[in-house]
Design a protein around this motif. Structure first.
Motif, PDB file in Angstrom:
ATOM      1  N   MET A  91      57.328  -8.417  11.450  1.00 32.29           N
ATOM      2  CA  MET A  91      57.281  -7.985  10.074  1.00 32.29           C
ATOM      3  C   MET A  91      58.211  -6.781   9.870  1.00 32.29           C
ATOM      4  O   MET A  91      58.927  -6.730   8.890  1.00 32.29           O
ATOM      5  CB  MET A  91      55.857  -7.613   9.691  1.00 32.29           C
ATOM      6  CG  MET A  91      55.740  -7.240   8.264  1.00 32.29           C
ATOM      7  SD  MET A  91      54.036  -7.199   7.760  1.00 32.29           S
ATOM      8  CE  MET A  91      54.042  -5.737   6.790  1.00 32.29           C
ATOM      9  N   GLY A  92      58.130  -5.842  10.795  1.00 29.99           N
ATOM     10  CA  GLY A  92      58.979  -4.661  10.685  1.00 29.99           C
ATOM     11  C   GLY A  92      60.446  -5.017  10.686  1.00 29.99           C
ATOM     12  O   GLY A  92      61.247  -4.416   9.971  1.00 29.99           O
ATOM     13  N   ALA A  93      60.808  -6.007  11.489  1.00 24.63           N
ATOM     14  CA  ALA A  93      62.209  -6.418  11.543  1.00 24.63           C
ATOM     15  C   ALA A  93      62.639  -7.012  10.204  1.00 24.63           C
ATOM     16  O   ALA A  93      63.757  -6.773   9.742  1.00 24.63           O
ATOM     17  CB  ALA A  93      62.428  -7.426  12.663  1.00 24.63           C
ATOM     18  N   GLY A  94      61.750  -7.750   9.573  1.00 20.93           N
ATOM     19  CA  GLY A  94      62.064  -8.329   8.267  1.00 20.93           C
ATOM     20  C   GLY A  94      62.267  -7.257   7.216  1.00 20.93           C
ATOM     21  O   GLY A  94      63.211  -7.305   6.429  1.00 20.93           O
ATOM     22  N   VAL A  95      61.375  -6.262   7.219  1.00 21.05           N
ATOM     23  CA  VAL A  95      61.511  -5.150   6.276  1.00 21.05           C
ATOM     24  C   VAL A  95      62.796  -4.389   6.568  1.00 21.05           C
ATOM     25  O   VAL A  95      63.546  -4.035   5.663  1.00 21.05           O
ATOM     26  CB  VAL A  95      60.288  -4.213   6.350  1.00 21.05           C
ATOM     27  CG1 VAL A  95      60.511  -2.951   5.539  1.00 21.05           C
ATOM     28  CG2 VAL A  95      59.043  -4.935   5.881  1.00 21.05           C
ATOM     29  N   GLY A  96      63.060  -4.160   7.850  1.00 21.17           N
ATOM     30  CA  GLY A  96      64.288  -3.472   8.233  1.00 21.17           C
ATOM     31  C   GLY A  96      65.525  -4.226   7.794  1.00 21.17           C
ATOM     32  O   GLY A  96      66.499  -3.631   7.342  1.00 21.17           O
ATOM     33  N   TYR A  97      65.483  -5.534   7.908  1.00 18.74           N
ATOM     34  CA  TYR A  97      66.626  -6.343   7.498  1.00 18.74           C
ATOM     35  C   TYR A  97      66.880  -6.215   6.001  1.00 18.74           C
ATOM     36  O   TYR A  97      68.001  -6.002   5.561  1.00 18.74           O
ATOM     37  CB  TYR A  97      66.408  -7.813   7.860  1.00 18.74           C
ATOM     38  CG  TYR A  97      67.528  -8.688   7.366  1.00 18.74           C
ATOM     39  CD1 TYR A  97      67.390  -9.434   6.204  1.00 18.74           C
ATOM     40  CD2 TYR A  97      68.746  -8.744   8.040  1.00 18.74           C
ATOM     41  CE1 TYR A  97      68.425 -10.218   5.723  1.00 18.74           C
ATOM     42  CE2 TYR A  97      69.785  -9.520   7.570  1.00 18.74           C
ATOM     43  CZ  TYR A  97      69.615 -10.257   6.418  1.00 18.74           C
ATOM     44  OH  TYR A  97      70.639 -11.016   5.960  1.00 18.74           O
ATOM     45  N   VAL A  98      65.818  -6.352   5.225  1.00 16.31           N
ATOM     46  CA  VAL A  98      65.974  -6.290   3.771  1.00 16.31           C
ATOM     47  C   VAL A  98      66.472  -4.914   3.353  1.00 16.31           C
ATOM     48  O   VAL A  98      67.425  -4.802   2.586  1.00 16.31           O
ATOM     49  CB  VAL A  98      64.640  -6.621   3.062  1.00 16.31           C
ATOM     50  CG1 VAL A  98      64.724  -6.333   1.573  1.00 16.31           C
ATOM     51  CG2 VAL A  98      64.280  -8.075   3.296  1.00 16.31           C
ATOM     52  N   LEU A  99      65.843  -3.867   3.849  1.00 20.79           N
ATOM     53  CA  LEU A  99      66.274  -2.523   3.481  1.00 20.79           C
ATOM     54  C   LEU A  99      67.688  -2.247   3.975  1.00 20.79           C
ATOM     55  O   LEU A  99      68.488  -1.657   3.269  1.00 20.79           O
ATOM     56  CB  LEU A  99      65.306  -1.481   4.043  1.00 20.79           C
ATOM     57  CG  LEU A  99      63.904  -1.482   3.446  1.00 20.79           C
ATOM     58  CD1 LEU A  99      63.025  -0.502   4.194  1.00 20.79           C
ATOM     59  CD2 LEU A  99      63.937  -1.168   1.968  1.00 20.79           C
ATOM     60  N   GLY A 100      67.974  -2.686   5.192  1.00 21.11           N
ATOM     61  CA  GLY A 100      69.289  -2.446   5.763  1.00 21.11           C
ATOM     62  C   GLY A 100      70.395  -3.186   5.047  1.00 21.11           C
ATOM     63  O   GLY A 100      71.496  -2.672   4.890  1.00 21.11           O
ATOM     64  N   SER A 101      70.106  -4.390   4.608  1.00 19.11           N
ATOM     65  CA  SER A 101      71.150  -5.162   3.933  1.00 19.11           C
ATOM     66  C   SER A 101      71.538  -4.525   2.606  1.00 19.11           C
ATOM     67  O   SER A 101      72.667  -4.651   2.164  1.00 19.11           O
ATOM     68  CB  SER A 101      70.692  -6.605   3.726  1.00 19.11           C
ATOM     69  OG  SER A 101      69.603  -6.659   2.826  1.00 19.11           O
ATOM     70  N   MET A 114      66.169   0.042  12.465  1.00 19.20           N
ATOM     71  CA  MET A 114      65.791  -0.732  13.651  1.00 19.20           C
ATOM     72  C   MET A 114      65.552   0.170  14.857  1.00 19.20           C
ATOM     73  O   MET A 114      64.649  -0.090  15.652  1.00 19.20           O
ATOM     74  CB  MET A 114      66.845  -1.795  13.955  1.00 19.20           C
ATOM     75  CG  MET A 114      66.886  -2.911  12.919  1.00 19.20           C
ATOM     76  SD  MET A 114      65.266  -3.670  12.580  1.00 19.20           S
ATOM     77  CE  MET A 114      64.903  -4.376  14.178  1.00 19.20           C
ATOM     78  N   ARG A 115      66.342   1.223  15.023  1.00 15.82           N
ATOM     79  CA  ARG A 115      66.104   2.168  16.125  1.00 15.82           C
ATOM     80  C   ARG A 115      64.731   2.819  15.985  1.00 15.82           C
ATOM     81  O   ARG A 115      63.983   2.928  16.958  1.00 15.82           O
ATOM     82  CB  ARG A 115      67.194   3.238  16.164  1.00 15.82           C
ATOM     83  CG  ARG A 115      68.470   2.811  16.837  1.00 15.82           C
ATOM     84  CD  ARG A 115      69.380   3.994  17.118  1.00 15.82           C
ATOM     85  NE  ARG A 115      69.657   4.815  15.942  1.00 15.82           N
ATOM     86  CZ  ARG A 115      70.629   4.591  15.064  1.00 15.82           C
ATOM     87  NH1 ARG A 115      71.448   3.573  15.235  1.00 15.82           N
ATOM     88  NH2 ARG A 115      70.805   5.393  14.035  1.00 15.82           N
ATOM     89  N   THR A 116      64.399   3.214  14.775  1.00 16.24           N
ATOM     90  CA  THR A 116      63.096   3.835  14.525  1.00 16.24           C
ATOM     91  C   THR A 116      61.975   2.842  14.786  1.00 16.24           C
ATOM     92  O   THR A 116      60.970   3.173  15.434  1.00 16.24           O
ATOM     93  CB  THR A 116      63.020   4.362  13.082  1.00 16.24           C
ATOM     94  OG1 THR A 116      64.071   5.302  12.885  1.00 16.24           O
ATOM     95  CG2 THR A 116      61.684   5.011  12.796  1.00 16.24           C
TER      96      THR A 116
END
Length: 56
Positions: free
Chosen positions: A1-11, A22-24
């Motif tokens: 789930m965190g990776a999905g949130v990270g992807y959306v925010l990062g994109s 992602m590091r965090t």
């Protein structure tokens, strides 16, 4: 789930922000206290699944 949130925010924020998120996330996910809590949660879920299987 965190990776999905990270992807959306990062994109939306760019690659540098995505890498930072992602590091965090990895630092938190790899923390011993988080690993211990995840192990306890897995054990409790396993117990509940086992109870449901035994009831059938």
């Amino acid at each position: 789930m965190g990776a999905g949130v990270g992807y959306v925010l990062g994109s939306k924020a760019g690659r540098a922000r995505y890498d930072q998120i992602m590091r965090t996330y990895r630092r938190i996910a790899d923390h011993p206290a988080v690993q211990g809590a995840a192990g306890i949660a897995r054990a409790k879920i396993g117990e509940k699944v086992g109870e449901k299987v035994r009831r059938r």
